[in-house]
Design a protein around this motif. Structure first.
Motif, mmCIF file in Angstrom:
data_model
loop_
_atom_site.group_PDB
_atom_site.id
_atom_site.type_symbol
_atom_site.label_atom_id
_atom_site.label_comp_id
_atom_site.label_asym_id
_atom_site.label_seq_id
_atom_site.Cartn_x
_atom_site.Cartn_y
_atom_site.Cartn_z
ATOM 1 N N TRP A 106 0.864 -1.133 -0.032
ATOM 2 C CA TRP A 106 0.050 0.022 -0.170
ATOM 3 C C TRP A 106 0.685 1.254 -0.023
ATOM 4 O O TRP A 106 0.405 2.211 -0.434
ATOM 5 N N LEU A 109 2.213 1.802 -3.547
ATOM 6 C CA LEU A 109 1.012 2.286 -4.238
ATOM 7 C C LEU A 109 0.636 3.843 -4.084
ATOM 8 O O LEU A 109 0.175 4.539 -4.938
ATOM 9 N N SER A 110 0.558 4.138 -2.795
ATOM 10 C CA SER A 110 0.103 5.638 -2.600
ATOM 11 C C SER A 110 1.205 6.624 -3.035
ATOM 12 O O SER A 110 0.784 7.701 -3.471
ATOM 13 N N ALA A 118 -5.282 4.984 -2.094
ATOM 14 C CA ALA A 118 -4.470 4.002 -1.204
ATOM 15 C C ALA A 118 -5.403 3.984 0.003
ATOM 16 O O ALA A 118 -5.942 3.039 0.583
ATOM 17 N N THR A 122 -7.677 0.659 1.502
ATOM 18 C CA THR A 122 -7.333 -0.008 2.706
ATOM 19 C C THR A 122 -8.540 -0.111 3.559
ATOM 20 O O THR A 122 -8.725 -0.766 4.400
ATOM 21 N N SER A 155 -1.525 0.003 7.027
ATOM 22 C CA SER A 155 -1.000 1.050 5.878
ATOM 23 C C SER A 155 -1.444 2.424 6.149
ATOM 24 O O SER A 155 -0.920 3.294 5.775
ATOM 25 N N ILE A 159 0.923 5.535 4.776
ATOM 26 C CA ILE A 159 0.196 6.619 4.167
ATOM 27 C C ILE A 159 0.407 7.819 4.616
ATOM 28 O O ILE A 159 0.482 8.953 3.919
#
Length: 469
Positions: A106, A109-110, A118, A122, A155, A159
């Protein structure tokens, strides 16, 4: 988009994608000594930054709540599902494993697709897992869904660290990171109290219904109020992304900011080539020699802390006959210690040694006070190290946070899996004396970090310059 767009200027690679008006056709005279234009780091004003950090701090509470709210109910879950306490503790271990691994997906990805995407993904995973846990009837389902729940909640820390890295400079990041850490630590204090009270009053499944409702309500606020902040998508906040999910409520923040960004140079330094999702990023950061020693030190210390609070529920029920509510209340000291937090490693090691010297002399007040100190020091070190990693990897803030999360959770997973078998085998005193020894060894890594990390970073920066990066 319904708004008048300025004509593209020479050197403007974004054209209509930027909301900032064009600079005047006749440039203003340069001030003496001003050879380069000053670029605005972010269009978000301080008021807006506080709102954003408050939202991500609240999002971070889900990781702490999902973990700590469960501890007081461990003995009750074991009894209700007719399994051993060691097997229920194993669900804590698997939770920590996924808590370490999930941000490695995650987080990167973010860093590429955006913070809002993201976050939404989540929380949807977390919501589904909580509903499933509230309805579970057997241990296998419980263990599997706890892993899914962990994948959804863990996550939020990585993030959130990335969001703070997006909108702050090094000069102000420490203060905002402190607000963010409050979101991490609050559940440490009140999570076990809520969990114990709910478990006693309505059964342990009510704990997960509480989390599901909390998640659903917060997700609405998150979508409505949190703007996209990823700098490779919006630059310093002035760029208007084409993705609808990323565009709103960013447009509202652009219109209401008190920063005069319409006449400032747009900082497009972070709008480089399109990046790809690199799930190996946290692992490579973890292997960086100027990050590894301090991460190992923190991971070991964090693991011992998790081992102690995992064992607390069972030991307090066996030794003192506490109810789930009272077990939850016994975690207050641990939570307050985490919130007060500063780095006093030497004192905690000495205190732990005296605490575990003779088991039969220990009053319940002593281990409770000890959890205050262990929570204080452990979380402080995690906070300091996370801030440090975000500083030295500013373009990969979420991945940097994920790297320390990976290390500490995997170490903690290993520790929580054998703490109760070790206690049953050699006794409480010797078990935590072994933990103390591990912490003492870990201080060597902190010493290496202190002495050599600065030199290693300087060498890495010189190499990067020579390579043309």
């Amino acid at each position: 988009m319904g708004e008048k767009q300025a004509a593209p200027q020479p050197g403007d690679h974004h054209g209509a994608d930027t909301a900032a008006p064009s600079p005047p056709s006749s440039p203003a005279p340069s001030l003496p000594g001003a050879d380069e234009p000053t670029q605005l780091h972010t269009i978000f004003d301080r008021r807006q930054k506080v709102v954003i950090v408050f939202l991500v701090a609240t999002a971070a509470t889900f990781s702490g709540f999902a973990s700590n709210i469960y501890f007081p109910a461990l003995p009750t879950v074991a009894s209700d599902l007719n399994v051993s306490i060691e097997l229920v503790n194993l669900s804590v271990t698997t939770y920590l494993i996924f808590q370490g691994l999930a941000p490695s997906v995650w987080g990167p990805l973010s860093d590429v697709k955006g913070r809002r995407i993201a976050y939404c993904c989540t929380f949807l995973v977390f919501l589904g897992a909580c509903i499933g846990l509230a309805e579970t009837k057997n241990y296998a389902t419980l263990a599997a869904l706890r892993c899914l729940q962990s994948a959804g909640s863990a996550s939020t820390i990585a993030i959130g660290s990335g969001v703070i890295g997006d909108i702050t400079t090094r000069e102000e990041r420490g203060g905002f990171m402190g607000i963010f850490q409050a979101g991490l630590l609050t559940p440490t204090a009140i999570g076990p109290i809520i969990g114990g009270a709910l478990s006693d009053a309505f059964g342990w499944r009510s704990v997960f219904w509480f989390l599901a409702i909390y998640c659903g309500v917060f997700l609405v606020f998150l979508i409505a109020l949190l703007p996209e902040t990823l700098r490779s998508v919006i630059g310093n906040g002035s760029r208007v992304p084409s993705n609808i999910l990323a565009r709103y409520p960013l447009r509202f923040y652009q219109r209401t900011t008190k920063v005069d960004w319409s006449v400032a140079d747009v900082d497009s330094s972070s709008l480089g080539p399109k990046k790809h999702v690199d799930v190996t990023g946290p692992f490579r950061i973890l292997g960086t020699k100027y990050a590894t020693p301090i991460v190992v030190f923190v991971a070991i210390y964090y693991a011992v802390w998790q081992m102690s609070i995992t064992a607390m529920s069972s030991l307090f029920k066996e030794e003192y006959g506490l109810s789930d509510t009272h077990i939850g209340l016994s975690f207050i000291a641990n939570g307050v210690g985490s919130m007060v937090g500063t780095l006093v490693t030497g004192k905690i090691l000495d205190f732990d040694y005296r605490r575990m010297k003779k088991k039969h002399e220990i009053h319940i007040a002593v281990p409770i006070i000890s959890t205050f100190i262990t929570g204080w020091t452990s979380i402080s070190m995690v906070s300091l190290t996370t801030t440090y990693l975000v500083d030295i990897f500013p373009d990969r803030g979420a991945a940097a946070s994920a790297s320390i999360n990976l290390a500490r959770c995997l170490f903690a997973a290993a520790g929580t899996s054998f703490i109760m078998p070790m206690v049953n085998s050699i006794g409480v005193g010797w078990a935590f004396t072994v933990c103390l020894g591990l912490q003492l060894v870990a201080t060597l890594a902190a010493g290496i970090q202190w002495k050599f990390a600065g030199v290693w970073r300087a060498e890495a920066e010189k190499q990067a310059v020579s390579d043309g990066y």
